[in-house]
Design a protein around this motif. Sequence first.
Motif, PDB file in Angstrom:
ATOM      1  N   GLY A  42      16.961  16.138  28.227  1.00  0.00           N
ATOM      2  CA  GLY A  42      17.857  16.458  29.211  1.00  0.00           C
ATOM      3  C   GLY A  42      17.568  17.945  30.030  1.00  0.00           C
ATOM      4  O   GLY A  42      17.124  18.678  29.638  1.00  0.00           O
ATOM      5  N   VAL A  43      17.948  17.762  31.182  1.00  0.00           N
ATOM      6  CA  VAL A  43      17.683  18.898  32.244  1.00  0.00           C
ATOM      7  C   VAL A  43      18.624  18.889  33.055  1.00  0.00           C
ATOM      8  O   VAL A  43      19.244  18.004  33.823  1.00  0.00           O
ATOM      9  N   ASN A  44      19.432  20.231  33.464  1.00  0.00           N
ATOM     10  CA  ASN A  44      20.093  20.392  34.441  1.00  0.00           C
ATOM     11  C   ASN A  44      19.785  20.317  35.779  1.00  0.00           C
ATOM     12  O   ASN A  44      18.406  20.384  36.064  1.00  0.00           O
ATOM     13  N   SER A  45      20.574  19.864  36.687  1.00  0.00           N
ATOM     14  CA  SER A  45      20.150  19.711  38.358  1.00  0.00           C
ATOM     15  C   SER A  45      19.396  20.907  38.858  1.00  0.00           C
ATOM     16  O   SER A  45      18.795  20.720  39.915  1.00  0.00           O
ATOM     17  N   PHE A  46      19.694  22.066  38.466  1.00  0.00           N
ATOM     18  CA  PHE A  46      19.175  23.268  39.059  1.00  0.00           C
ATOM     19  C   PHE A  46      17.878  23.661  38.080  1.00  0.00           C
ATOM     20  O   PHE A  46      17.118  24.433  38.786  1.00  0.00           O
ATOM     21  N   SER A 104      24.590  20.081  31.405  1.00  0.00           N
ATOM     22  CA  SER A 104      25.774  20.163  32.662  1.00  0.00           C
ATOM     23  C   SER A 104      25.084  20.690  33.893  1.00  0.00           C
ATOM     24  O   SER A 104      23.936  21.499  33.510  1.00  0.00           O
ATOM     25  N   PRO A 105      25.656  20.428  35.057  1.00  0.00           N
ATOM     26  CA  PRO A 105      24.700  21.102  36.209  1.00  0.00           C
ATOM     27  C   PRO A 105      24.509  22.810  36.196  1.00  0.00           C
ATOM     28  O   PRO A 105      23.630  23.361  36.619  1.00  0.00           O
ATOM     29  N   ARG A 108      25.374  25.231  31.258  1.00  0.00           N
ATOM     30  CA  ARG A 108      26.091  25.989  30.056  1.00  0.00           C
ATOM     31  C   ARG A 108      26.673  25.065  29.127  1.00  0.00           C
ATOM     32  O   ARG A 108      27.067  25.509  27.875  1.00  0.00           O
ATOM     33  N   SER A 109      26.479  23.742  29.201  1.00  0.00           N
ATOM     34  CA  SER A 109      26.937  22.945  28.233  1.00  0.00           C
ATOM     35  C   SER A 109      25.806  21.634  28.025  1.00  0.00           C
ATOM     36  O   SER A 109      25.032  21.176  29.000  1.00  0.00           O
ATOM     37  N   PHE A 110      25.773  21.349  26.668  1.00  0.00           N
ATOM     38  CA  PHE A 110      24.428  20.441  26.290  1.00  0.00           C
ATOM     39  C   PHE A 110      25.382  19.123  25.534  1.00  0.00           C
ATOM     40  O   PHE A 110      26.256  19.340  24.758  1.00  0.00           O
ATOM     41  N   LEU A 154      23.759   4.594  24.358  1.00  0.00           N
ATOM     42  CA  LEU A 154      22.358   4.634  25.023  1.00  0.00           C
ATOM     43  C   LEU A 154      21.929   5.509  26.013  1.00  0.00           C
ATOM     44  O   LEU A 154      20.822   5.465  26.248  1.00  0.00           O
ATOM     45  N   ALA A 155      22.837   5.949  26.720  1.00  0.00           N
ATOM     46  CA  ALA A 155      22.627   7.070  27.897  1.00  0.00           C
ATOM     47  C   ALA A 155      23.904   7.979  28.136  1.00  0.00           C
ATOM     48  O   ALA A 155      25.059   7.399  27.677  1.00  0.00           O
ATOM     49  N   VAL A 156      23.807   9.126  28.536  1.00  0.00           N
ATOM     50  CA  VAL A 156      24.680  10.060  28.386  1.00  0.00           C
ATOM     51  C   VAL A 156      24.478  11.060  29.705  1.00  0.00           C
ATOM     52  O   VAL A 156      23.295  11.306  29.924  1.00  0.00           O
ATOM     53  N   ASN A 157      25.558  11.413  30.143  1.00  0.00           N
ATOM     54  CA  ASN A 157      25.539  12.376  31.196  1.00  0.00           C
ATOM     55  C   ASN A 157      26.645  13.272  31.567  1.00  0.00           C
ATOM     56  O   ASN A 157      27.603  12.874  31.120  1.00  0.00           O
ATOM     57  N   PHE A 158      26.499  14.402  32.465  1.00  0.00           N
ATOM     58  CA  PHE A 158      27.581  15.098  33.127  1.00  0.00           C
ATOM     59  C   PHE A 158      27.919  14.904  34.178  1.00  0.00           C
ATOM     60  O   PHE A 158      27.178  14.327  35.368  1.00  0.00           O
ATOM     61  N   ASP A 159      29.414  14.855  34.705  1.00  0.00           N
ATOM     62  CA  ASP A 159      29.691  14.728  36.155  1.00  0.00           C
ATOM     63  C   ASP A 159      29.237  16.210  36.876  1.00  0.00           C
ATOM     64  O   ASP A 159      28.853  16.992  35.894  1.00  0.00           O
ATOM     65  N   PRO A 160      29.241  16.177  38.040  1.00  0.00           N
ATOM     66  CA  PRO A 160      28.774  17.429  38.858  1.00  0.00           C
ATOM     67  C   PRO A 160      29.477  18.496  38.560  1.00  0.00           C
ATOM     68  O   PRO A 160      29.127  19.733  38.622  1.00  0.00           O
ATOM     69  N   THR A 161      30.905  18.517  37.967  1.00  0.00           N
ATOM     70  CA  THR A 161      31.608  19.758  37.737  1.00  0.00           C
ATOM     71  C   THR A 161      31.249  20.049  36.216  1.00  0.00           C
ATOM     72  O   THR A 161      31.539  21.104  35.776  1.00  0.00           O
ATOM     73  N   GLY A 162      30.570  19.327  35.472  1.00  0.00           N
ATOM     74  CA  GLY A 162      30.486  19.711  34.050  1.00  0.00           C
ATOM     75  C   GLY A 162      31.556  19.434  33.013  1.00  0.00           C
ATOM     76  O   GLY A 162      31.490  19.666  31.835  1.00  0.00           O
ATOM     77  N   ARG A 163      32.813  18.869  33.791  1.00  0.00           N
ATOM     78  CA  ARG A 163      33.874  18.620  32.835  1.00  0.00           C
ATOM     79  C   ARG A 163      33.862  17.149  32.086  1.00  0.00           C
ATOM     80  O   ARG A 163      34.181  17.128  31.040  1.00  0.00           O
ATOM     81  N   TRP A 164      33.241  16.507  32.779  1.00  0.00           N
ATOM     82  CA  TRP A 164      33.320  14.956  32.281  1.00  0.00           C
ATOM     83  C   TRP A 164      32.159  14.663  31.546  1.00  0.00           C
ATOM     84  O   TRP A 164      30.958  14.803  32.315  1.00  0.00           O
TER      85      TRP A 164
END
Length: 206
Positions: A42-46, A104-105, A108-110, A154-164
Amino acid sequence: AGMDGLAIVWQTTARSHESDDLIRATRDPLGKTTAQSLRALGVNSFGTAFVAADDLGQIRMFASDYLPPGSRPRPGPPPPLSLTELRFQVPPPDKILPRAAAVSPDGRSFVVAGEDGLFVWLPLQLRWQPSPVRPPRPGNFSRYVFMPTPSPVLAVNFDPTGRWIATVDTEAIRLYDSRDFADSSDGTVNLNGGCILLVTAGARRL
């Protein structure tokens, strides 16, 4: 990520690259065991934070261009891209068979999805505003929290705010509020399958 256990990081700027660009996430520091491949990356958007998990269940986190608290960037042109391994608490390798991972974007969260549930690392003080210029700091993270899931993810991801946190499993697409993980006192939390967005047996990716 390849079957040789390496992940190559590309940076789309004119900066040069060195051997640190290879995340050797499957190399056992003691030299006793050698994983054969990466199972999740996994890699964040930045591009400032990474999490890698191999087929032995070893999990490692990294920060790119990490600066210790209180330090300042060196003057002049940016140096070659560097990766720093972040020594966070991780589950024993025999406790997890990684399937997917995300950051997370704001870096700070994994989260790493295993056969039986999610392993989640959150900041001690949750903040919902992404900060692309702030790399993660080891002191800002809590220990991981484990959450059992109804079906293998099978797949996981954060929303753009990092909350969900969104997941795809063999039964449905689900959504979890990461704030609920902060209430755990013993390192586990059961959110009873989260909020089902779509019941589907055919989804494989988010």
